[in-house]
Design an enzyme around this catalytic site. Structure first.
Site, PDB file in Angstrom:
ATOM      1  CD  GLN A  35      -8.104  15.456   6.724  1.00  0.00           C
ATOM      2  OE1 GLN A  35      -8.761  15.877   7.668  1.00  0.00           O
ATOM      3  NE2 GLN A  35      -7.880  14.155   6.557  1.00  0.00           N
ATOM      4  CB  SER A  79      -2.458  10.721  -0.971  1.00  0.00           C
ATOM      5  OG  SER A  79      -2.199  11.854  -0.161  1.00  0.00           O
ATOM      6  N   GLY A  80      -4.931  10.560   1.319  1.00  0.00           N
ATOM      7  CA  GLY A  80      -5.366  10.054   2.612  1.00  0.00           C
ATOM      8  C   GLY A  80      -6.382   8.931   2.497  1.00  0.00           C
ATOM      9  N   GLY A 100       0.825  -1.208   0.000  1.00  0.00           N
ATOM     10  CA  GLY A 100       0.000   0.000   0.000  1.00  0.00           C
ATOM     11  C   GLY A 100       0.855   1.251   0.000  1.00  0.00           C
ATOM     12  CB  ALA A 101      -0.022   4.832  -0.485  1.00  0.00           C
ATOM     13  CG  ASN A 138      -1.465  12.954   3.208  1.00  0.00           C
ATOM     14  OD1 ASN A 138      -0.959  13.762   2.426  1.00  0.00           O
ATOM     15  ND2 ASN A 138      -2.151  11.912   2.797  1.00  0.00           N
ATOM     16  NE  ARG A 178      -4.983   6.183  14.511  1.00  0.00           N
ATOM     17  CZ  ARG A 178      -5.421   6.557  13.321  1.00  0.00           C
ATOM     18  NH1 ARG A 178      -6.603   7.142  13.212  1.00  0.00           N
ATOM     19  NH2 ARG A 178      -4.677   6.359  12.247  1.00  0.00           N
ATOM     20  NE  ARG A 211     -10.361  12.882   1.617  1.00  0.00           N
ATOM     21  CZ  ARG A 211      -9.568  12.322   2.532  1.00  0.00           C
ATOM     22  NH1 ARG A 211      -8.301  12.722   2.670  1.00  0.00           N
ATOM     23  NH2 ARG A 211     -10.016  11.369   3.334  1.00  0.00           N
ATOM     24  CG  HIS A 215      -3.779  15.791   5.252  1.00  0.00           C
ATOM     25  ND1 HIS A 215      -4.094  15.414   3.970  1.00  0.00           N
ATOM     26  CD2 HIS A 215      -4.114  14.730   6.046  1.00  0.00           C
ATOM     27  CE1 HIS A 215      -4.602  14.192   3.979  1.00  0.00           C
ATOM     28  NE2 HIS A 215      -4.618  13.749   5.232  1.00  0.00           N
ATOM     29  CB  CYS A 251      -2.634  11.724   8.429  1.00  0.00           C
ATOM     30  SG  CYS A 251      -4.307  11.621   7.771  1.00  0.00           S
TER      31      CYS A 251
END
Length: 339
Positions: free
Chosen positions: A159, A162-163, A14-15, A318, A101, A238, A245, A132
């Site tokens: 944002q 790519s997030g 993944g990215a 981000n 989290r 977005r 971001h 992020c």
């Protein structure tokens, strides 16, 4: 010779996973063995680390044997299932998903803000990487909180796509091409067209009218800064930007401080770069932050609507500081101070 660690990257194709691999190489992390893990659809792929092609292995229950540090960026459901498996096998997990989290037994860490919280990894063997948009904000908030105390934060985010992942970048580019060619763009990743548009909607809406993304910023900020009394209100938007971001942040402080005092505190803060000379059109933008690990801050000014207030603008990559770099920084402290 310093100790070398057996490291796994889960979600390697993944990215963010790809960026974790790059960050490990760039920062010369002491990797003795690198194990790349992903889903079945990535079977047969190879990724490059320090000039060597490493085959991607399919993630399963036995993937973490001998691993000491496991960097996860494969989504919350994968983390929920496999982070405890990795921890049971003896690895310390640094998880980039939202899964752990808000678990009170799992530290939520931004190294520039609360590095000592890492010590809490021993309870579950897991450390959570924050959202992020939260990471880049608290890096800037912490020195101001130390200077003057923060009572309230109102933040609006802008944002990058790519997030949402690579598929969102492809959708943005496809929509821009369609518009340029006079065709009607298709929206599949987002509920509405993102090209030439803004969407005040990131993640799902909650009963209180805020989105899940906005509530992440509220709750994570309080947990990282260790102060539930700090009030936070967020609006997350977005925007048609690939990487980076941006945020406008309005801060109400307990003690009145000048712009010069804030600027001086931020100039000394780790992970922050002040880019603030609007008279000469100097301020940070996403294009300039892309590919960098710092959080850039500008437009620092007194809030004319209240006696003890500061307004500022901040930008960060981000995928790097907002995800991969922060995770690798946590791993560096683990390696240096704990393992």
């Amino acid at each position: 010779m310093s100790k070398l660690y057996k490291v796994a990257v889960c979600g390697a194709t993944g990215a963010v996973g790809n960026q974790m691999i790059q960050c490990l190489e760039e920062r010369d992390f002491p990797v003795g063995e690198l194990r790349l893990l992903a889903s079945e659809r990535s079977k047969g792929k190879k990724l490059t680390y320090k000039g060597e092609e490493i085959p991607v292995q399919v993630l399963d229950e036995n993937s973490f044997e001998g691993i000491e540090i496991a960097l996860f960026s494969a989504g919350a459901s994968t983390s929920k299932n496999f982070a405890p498996v990795a921890a049971k096998a003896g690895a310390v997990v640094v998880d980039n998903s939202s899964c752990w989290r808000m678990d009170p037994l799992v530290p939520l860490v931004v190294p520039e803000v609360n590095p000592k919280a890492i010590a809490g990894y021993t309870t579950k063997g897991i450390i959570a990487n924050p959202n992020c948009s939260t990471i880049q904000m608290v890096v800037v908030l912490q020195p101001i909180h130390e200077l003057a105390g923060i009572e309230r934060i109102v933040v609006s985010t802008y944002q990058a796509v790519s997030g949402t992942g690579q598929k969102a970048i492809v959708e943005l580019e496809g929509q821009l091409k369609a518009l340029h060619e006079g065709r009607q763009p298709e929206a599949k990743v987002y509920p509405k067209q993102i090209a030439w548009n803004l969407l005040p909607h990131i993640d799902v809406f909650q009963d209180n009218g805020y989105t899940k993304e906005e509530m992440k910023m509220v709750l994570e900020t309080q947990k990282i800064m260790g102060d539930d009394s700090i009030k936070v209100s967020a609006t997350c938007v977005r925007v048609p930007v690939r990487y980076g971001h941006s945020e406008t942040v309005n801060i109400a402080t307990k003690k009145k401080v000048s712009v010069d005092e804030v600027r001086a505190a931020l100039a000394k803060a780790p992970g922050v770069k002040v880019v603030d000379d609007p008279a000469n059109l100097v301020y940070p933008t996403p294009l300039e932050a892309a590919g960098q690990d710092l959080t850039y801050v500008g437009r620092i000014r007194e809030d004319i609507s209240q006696d003890k207030g500061i307004d500022l603008w901040l930008v960060a990559d981000n995928i790097r500081k907002g995800a991969a770099t922060n995770a690798v920084q946590i791993a560096e402290i683990l390696a240096t101070d704990y393992l």
